[in-house]
Design a protein around this motif. Structure first.
Motif, PDB file in Angstrom:
ATOM      1  N   GLY A 255       0.823  -1.204   0.000  1.00  0.00           N
ATOM      2  CA  GLY A 255       0.000   0.000   0.000  1.00  0.00           C
ATOM      3  C   GLY A 255       0.858   1.255   0.000  1.00  0.00           C
ATOM      4  N   ALA A 256       1.915   1.241   0.793  1.00  0.00           N
ATOM      5  CA  ALA A 256       2.814   2.397   0.879  1.00  0.00           C
ATOM      6  C   ALA A 256       3.567   2.581  -0.441  1.00  0.00           C
ATOM      7  CB  ALA A 256       3.789   2.205   2.036  1.00  0.00           C
ATOM      8  N   LEU A 257       4.004   1.477  -1.014  1.00  0.00           N
ATOM      9  CA  LEU A 257       4.724   1.541  -2.295  1.00  0.00           C
ATOM     10  C   LEU A 257       3.795   2.077  -3.394  1.00  0.00           C
ATOM     11  CD1 LEU A 257       7.211   0.838  -4.069  1.00  0.00           C
ATOM     12  CD2 LEU A 257       6.300  -1.480  -4.273  1.00  0.00           C
ATOM     13  N   ASP A 258       2.582   1.568  -3.431  1.00  0.00           N
ATOM     14  CA  ASP A 258       1.611   2.034  -4.440  1.00  0.00           C
ATOM     15  C   ASP A 258       1.413   3.544  -4.341  1.00  0.00           C
ATOM     16  OD1 ASP A 258       1.248  -0.601  -5.165  1.00  0.00           O
ATOM     17  OD2 ASP A 258      -0.694  -0.840  -4.168  1.00  0.00           O
ATOM     18  N   THR A 259       1.227   4.017  -3.119  1.00  0.00           N
ATOM     19  CA  THR A 259       1.006   5.454  -2.920  1.00  0.00           C
ATOM     20  C   THR A 259       2.242   6.240  -3.350  1.00  0.00           C
ATOM     21  OG1 THR A 259      -0.340   4.882  -1.006  1.00  0.00           O
ATOM     22  CG2 THR A 259       0.280   7.190  -1.229  1.00  0.00           C
ATOM     23  N   ALA A 260       3.407   5.746  -2.955  1.00  0.00           N
ATOM     24  CA  ALA A 260       4.648   6.466  -3.257  1.00  0.00           C
ATOM     25  C   ALA A 260       4.897   6.531  -4.761  1.00  0.00           C
ATOM     26  CB  ALA A 260       5.835   5.790  -2.542  1.00  0.00           C
ATOM     27  N   VAL A 261       4.690   5.418  -5.452  1.00  0.00           N
ATOM     28  CA  VAL A 261       4.948   5.414  -6.898  1.00  0.00           C
ATOM     29  C   VAL A 261       3.967   6.336  -7.614  1.00  0.00           C
ATOM     30  CG1 VAL A 261       4.970   4.024  -9.007  1.00  0.00           C
ATOM     31  CG2 VAL A 261       6.003   3.116  -6.916  1.00  0.00           C
ATOM     32  N   SER A 262       2.699   6.257  -7.249  1.00  0.00           N
ATOM     33  CA  SER A 262       1.758   7.080  -8.005  1.00  0.00           C
ATOM     34  C   SER A 262       1.991   8.558  -7.701  1.00  0.00           C
ATOM     35  CB  SER A 262       0.318   6.649  -7.786  1.00  0.00           C
ATOM     36  OG  SER A 262      -0.033   6.841  -6.455  1.00  0.00           O
ATOM     37  N   TYR A 263       2.384   8.863  -6.474  1.00  0.00           N
ATOM     38  CA  TYR A 263       2.702  10.262  -6.154  1.00  0.00           C
ATOM     39  C   TYR A 263       3.928  10.721  -6.949  1.00  0.00           C
ATOM     40  CZ  TYR A 263       4.023  14.453  -3.571  1.00  0.00           C
ATOM     41  OH  TYR A 263       4.350  15.739  -3.243  1.00  0.00           O
ATOM     42  N   ALA A 264       4.948   9.867  -6.981  1.00  0.00           N
ATOM     43  CA  ALA A 264       6.201  10.247  -7.660  1.00  0.00           C
ATOM     44  C   ALA A 264       5.991  10.432  -9.164  1.00  0.00           C
ATOM     45  CB  ALA A 264       7.273   9.189  -7.398  1.00  0.00           C
ATOM     46  N   ARG A 265       4.995   9.744  -9.715  1.00  0.00           N
ATOM     47  CA  ARG A 265       4.708   9.913 -11.150  1.00  0.00           C
ATOM     48  C   ARG A 265       4.032  11.248 -11.423  1.00  0.00           C
ATOM     49  NH1 ARG A 265       3.041   5.362 -14.476  1.00  0.00           N
ATOM     50  NH2 ARG A 265       1.094   6.498 -14.650  1.00  0.00           N
ATOM     51  N   GLU A 266       3.269  11.728 -10.430  1.00  0.00           N
ATOM     52  CA  GLU A 266       2.496  12.948 -10.653  1.00  0.00           C
ATOM     53  C   GLU A 266       3.203  14.208 -10.187  1.00  0.00           C
ATOM     54  OE1 GLU A 266      -1.344  12.452  -8.879  1.00  0.00           O
ATOM     55  OE2 GLU A 266      -1.811  10.822 -10.258  1.00  0.00           O
ATOM     56  N   ARG A 267       3.935  14.108  -9.091  1.00  0.00           N
ATOM     57  CA  ARG A 267       4.559  15.286  -8.490  1.00  0.00           C
ATOM     58  C   ARG A 267       5.689  15.792  -9.384  1.00  0.00           C
ATOM     59  NH1 ARG A 267       4.399  19.560  -4.946  1.00  0.00           N
ATOM     60  NH2 ARG A 267       6.430  19.864  -3.948  1.00  0.00           N
ATOM     61  N   LYS A 268       5.602  17.071  -9.740  1.00  0.00           N
ATOM     62  CA  LYS A 268       6.645  17.639 -10.598  1.00  0.00           C
ATOM     63  C   LYS A 268       7.519  18.606  -9.824  1.00  0.00           C
ATOM     64  CE  LYS A 268       4.360  17.140 -15.025  1.00  0.00           C
ATOM     65  NZ  LYS A 268       3.208  17.673 -15.726  1.00  0.00           N
ATOM     66  N   GLN A 269       8.818  18.489 -10.021  1.00  0.00           N
ATOM     67  CA  GLN A 269       9.778  19.455  -9.495  1.00  0.00           C
ATOM     68  C   GLN A 269      10.818  19.662 -10.594  1.00  0.00           C
ATOM     69  OE1 GLN A 269       9.943  20.884  -5.746  1.00  0.00           O
ATOM     70  NE2 GLN A 269       8.023  20.783  -6.859  1.00  0.00           N
ATOM     71  N   PHE A 270      11.301  20.872 -10.689  1.00  0.00           N
ATOM     72  CA  PHE A 270      12.267  21.215 -11.767  1.00  0.00           C
ATOM     73  C   PHE A 270      11.707  20.801 -13.132  1.00  0.00           C
ATOM     74  CE2 PHE A 270      14.604  20.018  -7.907  1.00  0.00           C
ATOM     75  CZ  PHE A 270      15.127  21.254  -7.566  1.00  0.00           C
ATOM     76  N   GLY A 271      10.388  20.881 -13.268  1.00  0.00           N
ATOM     77  CA  GLY A 271       9.765  20.609 -14.561  1.00  0.00           C
ATOM     78  C   GLY A 271       9.609  19.143 -14.926  1.00  0.00           C
ATOM     79  N   LYS A 272       9.961  18.262 -14.004  1.00  0.00           N
ATOM     80  CA  LYS A 272       9.860  16.828 -14.331  1.00  0.00           C
ATOM     81  C   LYS A 272       9.172  16.086 -13.190  1.00  0.00           C
ATOM     82  CE  LYS A 272      14.366  16.248 -15.419  1.00  0.00           C
ATOM     83  NZ  LYS A 272      15.577  15.567 -15.774  1.00  0.00           N
ATOM     84  N   PRO A 273       8.507  14.992 -13.515  1.00  0.00           N
ATOM     85  CA  PRO A 273       7.968  14.185 -12.409  1.00  0.00           C
ATOM     86  C   PRO A 273       9.134  13.666 -11.567  1.00  0.00           C
ATOM     87  CG  PRO A 273       7.218  13.343 -14.555  1.00  0.00           C
ATOM     88  CD  PRO A 273       8.245  14.390 -14.827  1.00  0.00           C
ATOM     89  N   ILE A 274       8.958  13.657 -10.243  1.00  0.00           N
ATOM     90  CA  ILE A 274      10.105  13.299  -9.395  1.00  0.00           C
ATOM     91  C   ILE A 274      10.535  11.844  -9.577  1.00  0.00           C
ATOM     92  CG2 ILE A 274       9.658  15.104  -7.676  1.00  0.00           C
ATOM     93  CD1 ILE A 274       8.570  12.876  -5.813  1.00  0.00           C
ATOM     94  N   ILE A 275       9.672  11.035 -10.187  1.00  0.00           N
ATOM     95  CA  ILE A 275      10.066   9.637 -10.397  1.00  0.00           C
ATOM     96  C   ILE A 275      11.181   9.540 -11.438  1.00  0.00           C
ATOM     97  CG2 ILE A 275       8.472   8.959 -12.269  1.00  0.00           C
ATOM     98  CD1 ILE A 275       7.975   6.360 -10.547  1.00  0.00           C
ATOM     99  N   SER A 276      11.389  10.613 -12.198  1.00  0.00           N
ATOM    100  CA  SER A 276      12.472  10.576 -13.185  1.00  0.00           C
ATOM    101  C   SER A 276      13.840  10.799 -12.531  1.00  0.00           C
ATOM    102  CB  SER A 276      12.219  11.613 -14.284  1.00  0.00           C
ATOM    103  OG  SER A 276      12.226  12.901 -13.710  1.00  0.00           O
ATOM    104  N   PHE A 277      13.849  11.190 -11.251  1.00  0.00           N
ATOM    105  CA  PHE A 277      15.143  11.378 -10.573  1.00  0.00           C
ATOM    106  C   PHE A 277      15.628  10.056  -9.983  1.00  0.00           C
ATOM    107  CE2 PHE A 277      12.923  15.539 -10.028  1.00  0.00           C
ATOM    108  CZ  PHE A 277      13.677  16.209 -10.985  1.00  0.00           C
ATOM    109  N   GLN A 278      16.896   9.795 -10.201  1.00  0.00           N
ATOM    110  CA  GLN A 278      17.431   8.503  -9.773  1.00  0.00           C
ATOM    111  C   GLN A 278      17.345   8.304  -8.257  1.00  0.00           C
ATOM    112  OE1 GLN A 278      21.576   7.557 -10.680  1.00  0.00           O
ATOM    113  NE2 GLN A 278      20.797   5.938 -12.005  1.00  0.00           N
TER     114      GLN A 278
END
Lengths: 388, 396, 261
Positions: A255-278
């Motif tokens: 449940g925590a992983l699901d929430t974290a991944v979907s948030y990281a896909r949507e949340r943008k910082q520096f113009g990119k979704p944060i999931i794109s940061f290593q």
């Protein structure tokens, strides 16, 4: 990953997931906030037959085993382990009857528990007896055909809400842990009351209370098995139910992983979704690795237990320790991935992190579990000739 | 009858796949295939650049509409008050009747309702068929459908239209089924194919995501229920004259199977969302029931109605009768103000046909903004009070 | 009392989106769901069964894959299900559909009540329920939001209207269509899901129903779809900028200019 579940097992998972998504997810924040016992959800779980998963069909159950039960616990835990502990707690209370009860006791109590009409609870812990079960002070003295119970049990899951309690009491103090016995006490028995409901850090939907016995008389027939086996009953029951804690842990981690991944896909910082940061990817990757490893261990432990194996203590303990440690770490990391939002109650991960901690504590702390595993290792290796 | 793919002509380009509203076309091995979900709507025929799609054995049935003439409007009343959609129906009915060169009539049932008949003439009807009886006071499907069916059988109109109101959508389908003719529900556009004297009925489907134009070629009358607020109201002429034909009611003493026990009005001092020109809607962003007062105040300032998302209704903040969307009501007011709702597809299908949509949400990426005419990014608890103040000042 | 519920498999709406560039329909996935209003019909049928006994039978007309939808309602506790499916049924309008379903009802046998959802979310016509009632010549109430009383002979219900509700009494057998407010559907049960996997769902076509090809499908329909198109959308999305006050001022002046307020 494909765990080669049977059709029925897939069905259990699917149904539990549907209930988790449609009934538990929308309610969990409020249940947590109000510290409210989830009766509405328990009724849904009951009418969906899930409360009867691990009881034989002759007692109104579905004839499943530990694994079937754990699959349901896992899916419910994806949404809320405060709810899943209410679900699993009744199994903990029923297991002494299922494993050691007389035919008469099984017929009397199990159908109501399997249908979900009544909940059960298990009373072991006391103020001075937690990890050390031999310190139990609640006593039961035989007086004619009745046991007279005196003493107080502490931190009992389902206390006040359950109807049927299996309580570990001292029937012969002089024999230490061999003087413990298991008794069935029904709610409403004169002399049996509930203490205050505890205020908890997490799993706040569940009820945790004291059980107070003051000259509470129960028929001698309520003794489970025979006098003196209370400690053995406890250990056998907990060996079978510990993977349930593991199942709560993997559900919560997922449940925590699901929430974290979907948030990281949507949340943008520096113009990119944060999931794109290593840096974020690596955290998510570690969360996924650990969750999957824990799941593999819990599922294997369940299958081992259901195979009828006798020496289950070690594997059962391992599945609890490893996955609860994982759940703690994964939920802490999930809060980190969500950053400031993760710390706020608007998102579910702060609750998940608060909830996770109990998994390392209850049904035997992770330290005690490691003792068990250590003891088992000593026994195993003592019997081997070649230790290299 | 089926849709045929000419395998010689088909190139497997797949253009037809997207044209199919029923997802019935797939391309396998470079050739298009039509499966059983095909509804024979023909949407794919025109898009094929290679003329590879055809409909085989086009339906040939006998025309059963000889002798049917004229356009009828069902003049719905409730508690003796003519429903506002009736004036829109008279406006549209007049246009259709003029295109066909026939009379426009209105059918009026009720109790002590005769005084309303002349008003319908002043709004454009040539004839009124009036049935006035105490037993017709309240809406009873059984009685109403018997009367309307009998009248249609007797006078044979070629077109019958009614409002797509609760009343119209309840009993008009019974009438059309008994007459074994076609009925198109919830139309947003009507027109006449003057060559064939056919009523072209356009309506939304799939929650307004597609529009379909429907005809009833061989059966008469051609029947449609029409959505509120889409047709233009008829113009009023106090000097218009027409004929009122009073019909007797012979339903007394018949063994009725349906009884109306009570009629309860529930909307209170707010306008019904089905009737409103302006709807202010609140969603999950309102956080709790009492905050709907803010929505109500804005609605009142605009003489509008209060709508709600499913989330708000399910949370128990406001009754179901206010719910807009797939499992609630479909609305199309002139102005729809969506406050604190994300814009789930299920909600959008209920309101996306509104003329102007204003969305207020603190999340600039909320899907509601995609259907909005105007988007305001901000906290509704800050935005709405400012709106109320500005609108009040403007009025004052 | 036996209850018949009519269910329809419809495409999941969440899968329908508009491509903003081309203004066309994108349908993601082909997942069929049970028409949401029909779930309320199923639930109400089960509640009546729990009260008065008897069986709940689900009936659906659709392509062979509608079998899935019927199995799903069995998992909720429906006793049996029948699928009306035949190539000849394709292209049916509401008239032909209600004719076909009415034949199916007659073949299912004795019943006290038929329950349909208010409308299907793909067609939104709300015409099939009343059509069936008319064919079977039984009383009918649309948009039922509450069953106040039910016995084996009569039914008292609340019908949702635009401005409130009506209370009606009808004799049974009858047909009602239900709105969402009537109940909260239950979850499926595990035993139900197991039964759903193995239950035999008969498929009846024109020969089983004893109905001619002329009466069903496109041939039996009075209406024809002649054109399908995507509606014009408001392409003028404008995000207002600046402080709250500035945004509101801009909005009010725009709406003023459009004579909306």
């Amino acid at each position: 990953m494909d765990y080669f579940l049977t059709e029925d097992q897939k069905m259990i998972k699917e149904l539990s997931r549907q209930i988790a998504d449609e009934k538990i997810m929308p309610a969990r924040a409020e249940l947590d906030e109000k510290e409210e016992f989830p009766w509405e959800i328990i009724k849904v779980l009951a009418s969906s037959d899930l409360m009867g998963l691990c009881y034989p069909e002759e007692y109104g159950g579905l004839g499943g085993g530990t694994f079937e039960n754990c699959l349901a616990v896992e899916e419910i835990s994806r949404a809320c382990i405060g709810v899943s502990v209410c679900f699993a707690g009744t199994g903990l209370g029923a297991y002494p009857i299922l494993l050691f009860g007389s035919e008469d006791q099984k017929k009397r109590y199990l159908p109501d528990i399997a249908s979900g009409r009544k909940l059960a609870a298990f009373g072991l812990t006391e103020a001075n007896a937690g990890s050390d079960a031999s310190g139990i002070q609640t006593s039961a003295v035989l007086d004619g055909d009745e046991y007279v119970i005196n003493g107080t049990k502490q931190w009992i899951t389902g206390g006040g809400e359950a109807e049927i309690y299996t309580v570990i009491v001292m029937t012969d103090k002089s024999r230490g842990s061999r003087g413990a016995s298991a008794l069935i006490v029904e709610k409403g028995t004169p002399g049996f009351t509930f203490g205050i409901k505890e205020k908890k850090m997490g799993i706040r939907a569940s009820a945790t209370t004291e059980l107070v016995f003051s000259n509470c008389r129960v028929p001698r027939d309520n003794l489970i098995g025979k006098a003196g086996i209370g400690f053995i009953v406890s250990m056998r029951v907990l060996d079978r139910t510990r993977p349930g804690i593991g199942a709560q842990a993997i559900g919560l981690s997922q449940g925590a992983l699901d929430t974290a991944v979907s948030y990281a896909r949507e949340r943008k910082q520096f113009g990119k979704p944060i999931i794109s940061f290593q840096a974020v990817q690596h955290m998510l990757a570690d969360m996924a690795i650990q969750t999957e490893a824990a799941r593999a261990l819990v599922y294997s432990a369940c299958r081992f237990i259901d195979s009828g194996a006798k020496n289950i203590s070690k594997v059962s303990a391992m599945s609890k320790v490893f996955s609860s440690d994982v759940a703690m770490k994964v939920t802490v990391d999930a809060v980190q991935v969500l950053g400031g939002y993760g710390y706020m109650r608007d998102y579910p991960v702060e609750k998940m992190m608060r909830d996770a901690k109990i998994l390392q504590i209850y049904e035997g702390t992770n330290q005690i579990q490691r003792n068990v595993i250590g003891q088992e290792l000593i026994k195993e290796y003592a019997g081997k000739k070649d230790n290299r | 009858m089926s849709v045929r793919i000419d395998i010689e002509l088909c190139t497997g380009c797949g253009v037809c796949i997207d044209s199919c509203p029923f997802k019935a076309i797939t391309v396998e091995d470079g050739i298009a295939h039509v499966d059983e979900t095909c509804n024979l709507c023909g949407a794919c025929l025109d898009v094929c650049d290679f003329d590879a799609i055809s409909m085989s054995d086009i339906k040939k049935t006998e025309f059963k509409g000889d002798g049917f003439k004229g356009v009828w409007v069902y003049a719905e009343q409730r508690n003796g008050k003519i429903a506002s959609v009736v004036l829109e129906l008279l406006g549209e009915g007049r246009i259709l009747a003029d295109k066909l060169g026939v009379n426009l009539s209105a059918v009026l049932f009720g109790d002590s309702i005769e005084s309303k008949a002349n008003g319908l003439i002043q709004y454009g009807a040539d004839k009124i068929y009036l049935v006035d009886d105490p037993l017709l006071k309240d809406f009873n499907d059984e009685i109403y459908s018997n009367i309307l069916t009998d009248l249609i059988k007797e006078y044979k109109p070629e077109i019958v239209i009614s409002g797509a109101t609760a009343v119209g959508r309840s009993f008009i389908p019974k009438v059309s089924a008994r007459l074994e003719t076609g009925l198109t529900a919830d139309c947003t556009g009507l027109d006449i194919d003057s060559e064939k004297r056919l009523l072209l009925q356009t309506r939304p489907a799939f929650g307004g995501n597609i529009m379909a134009t429907i005809i009833c070629p061989d059966m008469r009358p051609q029947m449609a229920t029409v959505r509120h607020k889409v047709m233009k109201k008829a113009s009023y002429d106090p000097n218009r004259k027409g004929e009122i034909i009073t019909k007797g009611f012979d339903g007394h003493g018949k063994n009725l199977r349906t009884n109306v026990l009570d009629v309860v009005e529930e909307i209170g001092d707010l306008v019904s969302i089905a009737e409103a020109d302006v709807i202010v809607s609140g969603g999950r962003g309102l956080q709790e029931a009492k905050n709907f007062r803010l929505i109500e105040e804005l609605a009142r300032t605009l003489d509008g109605a209060v709508g709600a998302s499913r989330a708000a209704v399910d949370a128990g903040w406001i009754p179901y009768s206010h719910q807009v969307g797939q499992t609630g009501k479909t609305v199309c007011p002139k102005l729809y103000i969506a406050c604190g709702m994300s814009g789930a597809v299920q909600h959008l299908v209920g309101m996306q046909s509104s003329d102007v949509i204003v969305a207020i949400n603190k999340d600039k990426d909320a899907p509601i903004f995609e259907v909005a005419s105007f988007g305001l990014v901000g906290d509704l608890f800050e935005v709405i009070p400012v709106m109320i103040e500005r609108l009040k000042n403007r009025k004052g | 009392m036996n209850v018949i519920v009519c269910v329809k498999q419809v495409p999941e709406t969440t899968g329908v989106k508009i491509n903003k560039d081309t203004n066309t329909l994108i349908r993601e996935g082909t997942k069929g769901i049970i028409n949401p209003f029909d779930m309320y019909a199923v639930e109400e049928g089960l509640r009546i069964k729990e009260k008065l006994g008897g069986e709940v039978i689900a009936l659906s007309m659709g392509p062979p894959q509608a079998d899935e939808a019927l199995r799903e309602v069995v998992s909720y506790g429906v006793d049996g299900a029948v699928l009306l499916s035949d190539r000849a049924f394709a292209g049916a309008d509401t008239l032909a559909t209600s004719r076909t379903l009415a034949k199916g009802v007659e073949k299912v046998g004795e019943f006290g009540l038929i329950i349909c959802g208010k409308q299907a979310i793909d067609g939104d016509t709300a015409q099939v329920g009343p059509g069936i009632a008319e064919r079977l010549d039984i009383p009918y109430v649309a948009f039922v939001r509450k069953i106040r009383e039910i016995s084996n002979h009569t039914l008292v219900v609340e019908r949702m209207m635009d401005d409130g509700y009506d209370v009606l009494e009808v004799t049974l057998p009858a047909l009602i269509t239900v709105v969402k407010e009537i109940n909260e559907p239950r979850m499926p049960s595990l035993r139900g899901k197991m039964k759903a996997k193995s239950v035999d769902i008969p498929v009846w076509g024109i020969s089983e129903l004893g109905i001619s090809e002329e009466e069903v499908g496109l041939k039996g329909s009075a209406t024809q779809v002649i054109k399908i198109f995507t509606p014009q959308r408001h392409g003028n999305r404008e995000m207002l900028e600046g402080s709250v006050e500035r945004q509101v001022d801009q909005l009010v002046s725009r709406l003023d200019g459009m004579k909306i307020i």
